[in-house]
Design a protein around this motif. Structure first.
Motif, PDB file in Angstrom:
ATOM      1  N   UNK A   1      26.177  56.441  74.980  1.00 54.72           N
ATOM      2  CA  UNK A   1      27.603  56.148  75.123  1.00 54.72           C
ATOM      3  C   UNK A   1      27.830  54.986  76.095  1.00 54.72           C
ATOM      4  N   UNK A   2      27.088  55.020  77.202  1.00 56.17           N
ATOM      5  CA  UNK A   2      27.222  53.935  78.177  1.00 56.17           C
ATOM      6  C   UNK A   2      26.789  52.600  77.571  1.00 56.17           C
ATOM      7  N   UNK A   3      25.738  52.643  76.757  1.00 50.61           N
ATOM      8  CA  UNK A   3      25.263  51.422  76.111  1.00 50.61           C
ATOM      9  C   UNK A   3      26.301  50.892  75.121  1.00 50.61           C
ATOM     10  N   UNK A   4      26.898  51.786  74.331  1.00 53.71           N
ATOM     11  CA  UNK A   4      27.938  51.380  73.380  1.00 53.71           C
ATOM     12  C   UNK A   4      29.141  50.803  74.114  1.00 53.71           C
ATOM     13  N   UNK A   5      29.528  51.449  75.208  1.00 52.74           N
ATOM     14  CA  UNK A   5      30.680  50.986  75.977  1.00 52.74           C
ATOM     15  C   UNK A   5      30.475  49.555  76.461  1.00 52.74           C
ATOM     16  N   UNK A   6      29.283  49.275  76.957  1.00 49.39           N
ATOM     17  CA  UNK A   6      28.982  47.919  77.435  1.00 49.39           C
ATOM     18  C   UNK A   6      28.927  46.931  76.275  1.00 49.39           C
ATOM     19  N   UNK A   7      28.299  47.333  75.161  1.00 43.63           N
ATOM     20  CA  UNK A   7      28.145  46.452  73.996  1.00 43.63           C
ATOM     21  C   UNK A   7      29.489  46.058  73.405  1.00 43.63           C
ATOM     22  N   UNK A   8      30.463  46.975  73.440  1.00 43.66           N
ATOM     23  CA  UNK A   8      31.770  46.713  72.843  1.00 43.66           C
ATOM     24  C   UNK A   8      32.742  46.055  73.807  1.00 43.66           C
ATOM     25  N   UNK A   9      32.252  45.590  74.950  1.00 41.76           N
ATOM     26  CA  UNK A   9      33.109  44.872  75.884  1.00 41.76           C
ATOM     27  C   UNK A   9      33.938  45.763  76.765  1.00 41.76           C
ATOM     28  N   UNK A  10      33.488  46.993  76.967  1.00 47.50           N
ATOM     29  CA  UNK A  10      34.271  47.929  77.758  1.00 47.50           C
ATOM     30  C   UNK A  10      34.456  47.502  79.194  1.00 47.50           C
ATOM     31  N   UNK A  11      33.451  46.807  79.761  1.00 46.11           N
ATOM     32  CA  UNK A  11      33.560  46.387  81.161  1.00 46.11           C
ATOM     33  C   UNK A  11      34.707  45.413  81.362  1.00 46.11           C
ATOM     34  N   UNK A  12      35.002  44.634  80.310  1.00 46.87           N
ATOM     35  CA  UNK A  12      36.118  43.678  80.396  1.00 46.87           C
ATOM     36  C   UNK A  12      37.433  44.370  80.043  1.00 46.87           C
ATOM     37  N   UNK A  13      37.417  45.160  78.945  1.00 46.58           N
ATOM     38  CA  UNK A  13      38.654  45.763  78.447  1.00 46.58           C
ATOM     39  C   UNK A  13      39.200  46.831  79.383  1.00 46.58           C
ATOM     40  N   UNK A  14      38.334  47.483  80.144  1.00 47.62           N
ATOM     41  CA  UNK A  14      38.820  48.554  81.010  1.00 47.62           C
ATOM     42  C   UNK A  14      39.676  48.032  82.155  1.00 47.62           C
ATOM     43  N   UNK A  15      39.582  46.735  82.422  1.00 50.48           N
ATOM     44  CA  UNK A  15      40.400  46.134  83.479  1.00 50.48           C
ATOM     45  C   UNK A  15      41.683  45.533  82.929  1.00 50.48           C
ATOM     46  N   UNK A  16      41.908  45.669  81.615  1.00 49.40           N
ATOM     47  CA  UNK A  16      43.130  45.171  81.001  1.00 49.40           C
ATOM     48  C   UNK A  16      44.093  46.328  80.752  1.00 49.40           C
ATOM     49  N   UNK A  17      45.251  45.974  80.127  1.00 48.02           N
ATOM     50  CA  UNK A  17      46.290  46.987  79.952  1.00 48.02           C
ATOM     51  C   UNK A  17      45.954  48.011  78.871  1.00 48.02           C
ATOM     52  N   UNK A  18      45.015  47.725  78.030  1.00 49.42           N
ATOM     53  CA  UNK A  18      44.678  48.631  76.945  1.00 49.42           C
ATOM     54  C   UNK A  18      43.984  49.884  77.493  1.00 49.42           C
TER      55      UNK A  18
END
Length: 662
Positions: A360-377
């Motif tokens: 799950x952590x790998x998927x989160x990173x691969x899908x740009x989660x580190x960037x998107x989690x700091x946005x409004x989404x």
């Protein structure tokens, strides 16, 4: 006389006899283990225990008057009587017997001849008793003695005689009764009366040393197993006469058995196996709880009491009869094996959990989660969406590259989860990222809102707002909603859809081509407000370009013919699809499956031909309520013709109003 003769003369006038009677379903293990009398009744008269159906003094304590006993407490010890004058010495629940006292028949002589005589007449017609032929024998005691017996009705007669040998003055020293000074004979069954008489076979011939003594001869009933010179017992069965009928049976309700007496007419009550107590009490016998007495009722496993019995189940993995012995693997071995298995399973489970978490952590990173989690989404967890959709159990529909499922979040917000399926994972991931890139730029009241993403899965999931009233396609072709027959409603839906497309083409940065405008991608909320959805096929227009050369994608019937033949995609391709949507809205016909005269036909050509031949209103599904609305319909129909122009450059708005945004 000798010593034996003197002992015989000391026998009392009252002899003892034992009475057999019908008792509870199952013989009790101990006479005092539980109450044997009716509730509220006396159980004892002195040392004599009185069980039901017998009762003391009060008729409610006995089955009937025949079973009623009298206790004389003025004597010491108190004495118990049946029939008013016959002593009762013992009533045994365990042995089903009673001992009572009765006069014996006898004759006594002295040197001058007969001195005393007593002939016994025993009648038990009014008692619930019967002489026991299995326990009693008619016995005559004395030298040259003739003992006779018969019943009051003359139904039988019999007897025996006893002689003494030369110089014998009584029975032999060994106490046997074999005809020398004593004789015995059986009695018949089912007799309730007995007349006993006794007489000498010859005249008295007394020796010199006995002339001053009295010689007696006797006749009575006794149990041969109990007979000796000091104790003489008479046995009687209290078999209850069955002429009372079923309603008068004395046996209780629970755990009892009713059987015919071995001694003739009548029946007996007894406790069934596994029960104990007094079978004559109305409630009957009580179940024995075998599990409380493991010494008597062994069990190697789990003991369970059952009515009249018990079960014994061997421990797990073991087999056999637990009442006898259980065979198999012992508990300690089972626990050891189960512990090893449990440890192995827990290890595998722990490895699986760690693997799943890392994935799950790998998927989160691969899908740009580190960037998107700091946005409004908003970023949703997979478990949260599984719970909200009831494990994806409420399918709303399918389109583009996935399926859409309805769900409800913990805060009661209704959502639509778009889940990809059926394509290569690489293609799905690229398609998803493409749609995210597009929909994240859209903010318009007539475009379905993106609420968040799930990035922990192999292919990310889109979480959109839930539009409750279905698609425009369903309202036109399935439910055929009446509100679409109103021109005002149709015009509003057309304007809201056009507004959303105009926003995508002109206000979005960079501009967006939807590429799949159709009625099934137009959603309606509770107020029938139009919402454009499904951006899985949409593309961004690079800055400085008007179009793209891209593979053809869309829905036949709505596709721009110019894009279909050249592969050149422009905003005018959406305009053409919008024109087809307007024809569908006006006519109520499906552009993909339109038929005429039973054959498939082109709805667009049919619409244009009807407009040119001035019979447009004959093919419309909407109703104009006045002249103004008819003029508006004609004006929109001309606008539709512009949208459906085969040349993309000519698809312009000719009235300058912006309505339809062609």
């Amino acid at each position: 006389m000798g010593k034996k003769t003197r002992t015989i003369q000391q026998i009392t006038w009252f002899l003892w006899f034992v009475v057999l009677f019908v008792w509870a379903c199952i013989a009790t293990a101990s006479e005092a283990a539980s109450s044997v009398a009716n509730p509220g009744c006396l159980e004892n008269c002195g040392d004599v225990l009185v069980p039901y159906p017998f009762g003391i003094e009060d008729l409610k304590c006995a089955k009937n008057e025949s079973f009623l006993l009298v206790c004389n407490s003025s004597t010491n010890p108190p004495k118990l009587y049946i029939g008013g004058k016959t002593l009762v010495y013992k009533i045994s629940v365990e042995n089903s017997t009673a001992t009572i006292g009765i006069d014996a028949a006898f004759r006594c002589y002295n040197e001058t001849g007969l001195k005393w005589r007593f002939d016994q007449k025993i009648t038990m017609s009014n008692w619930p008793l019967t002489f026991s032929n299995s326990r009693n024998k008619f016995t005559s005691l004395g030298c040259d003695n003739l003992g006779l017996m018969n019943d009051a009705n003359g139904g039988f007669g019999g007897g025996c005689f006893s002689l003494c040998g030369y110089n014998e003055s009584g029975p032999p020293d060994d106490g046997s009764c074999s005809g020398v000074g004593c004789c015995q004979t059986p009695i018949p069954k089912h007799i309730k009366t007995l007349n006993i008489t006794v007489d000498k076979l010859s005249s008295i011939n007394m020796t010199d040393n006995s002339k001053s003594n009295i010689s007696c001869i006797y006749a009575f009933l006794t149990d041969p197993t109990l007979f000796n010179m000091s104790t003489i017992d008479l046995h009687i069965d209290p078999s209850i006469d069955d002429r009372e009928g079923p309603s008068g049976y004395a046996c209780g309700n629970i755990g009892t058995l009713c059987s015919y007496s071995d001694n003739g007419r009548g029946y007996r009550c007894s406790c069934q196996e596994g029960y104990m107590g007094n079978p004559y009490l109305p409630q009957g016998c009580q179940d024995i709880n075998e599990c409380e007495d493991p010494s008597t009722y062994p069990c190697e496993g789990t003991c369970k009491n059952t009515p009249g019995n018990y079960t014994c189940i061997c421990p797990l993995v073991m087999r056999g009869d637990g009442k006898v012995a259980c065979h198999g693997v012992r508990l300690i071995i089972i626990v050891t094996v189960l512990g090893a298995i449990l440890s192995f399973v827990m290890s595998i489970l722990l490895i699986f959990i760690l693997y799943k978490r890392r994935r799950k952590e790998k998927n989160f990173t691969k899908h740009g989660g580190l960037v998107l989690q700091n946005q409004r989404v908003r970023i949703f967890k997979e478990e949260e969406l599984i719970k909200a959709t009831n494990n994806y159990g409420h399918l709303l529909g399918q389109g583009g590259f996935g399926s859409v499922y309805r769900g409800v979040l913990a805060n009661d917000t209704h959502i639509a989860v778009k889940k990809p399926r059926g394509l290569d994972k690489t293609d799905l991931n690229q398609q998803f990222q493409h749609e995210i890139c597009i929909i994240s730029q859209v903010n318009h009241k007539n475009v379905v809102k993106l609420l968040g993403l799930c990035l922990h899965t192999d292919i990310p999931l889109l979480v959109n707002e839930f539009i409750s009233n279905g698609t425009l396609f369903e309202h036109i072709h399935k439910t055929k909603s009446n509100f679409l027959r109103s021109w005002k409603n149709c015009l509003r839906i057309a304007e809201e859809t056009a507004s959303a497309l105009n926003y995508l083409h002109s206000s979005a940065d960079p501009p967006i081509i939807h590429r799949d405008v159709k009625s099934s991608n137009i959603l309606l909320d509770d107020h029938h407000t139009a919402k454009v959805s499904d951006f899985g096929a949409s593309v961004l227009i690079p800055i400085g370009q008007n179009g793209l050369d891209i593979a053809v994608q869309g829905t036949l019937g709505y596709l721009d013919p110019e894009y279909l033949t050249t592969g050149n995609l422009t905003a005018k391709s959406d305009v053409y699809s919008f024109g087809v949507l307007l024809v569908e809205l006006l006519t109520g016909q499906n552009p993909c499956t339109f038929t005429r005269f039973g054959e498939r036909s082109n709805l667009i050509q049919y619409f244009i031909s009807s407009l040119q031949n001035k019979n447009l209103f004959q093919i419309l599904n909407v109703e104009a309520i006045d002249r103004t609305e008819r003029e508006q319909i004609l004006e929109v129909a001309k606008l539709v013709m512009n949208c459906l122009n085969g040349c993309g450059e000519k698809r312009t708005n000719n009235d300058g109003s912006g309505r339809g945004s062609c």
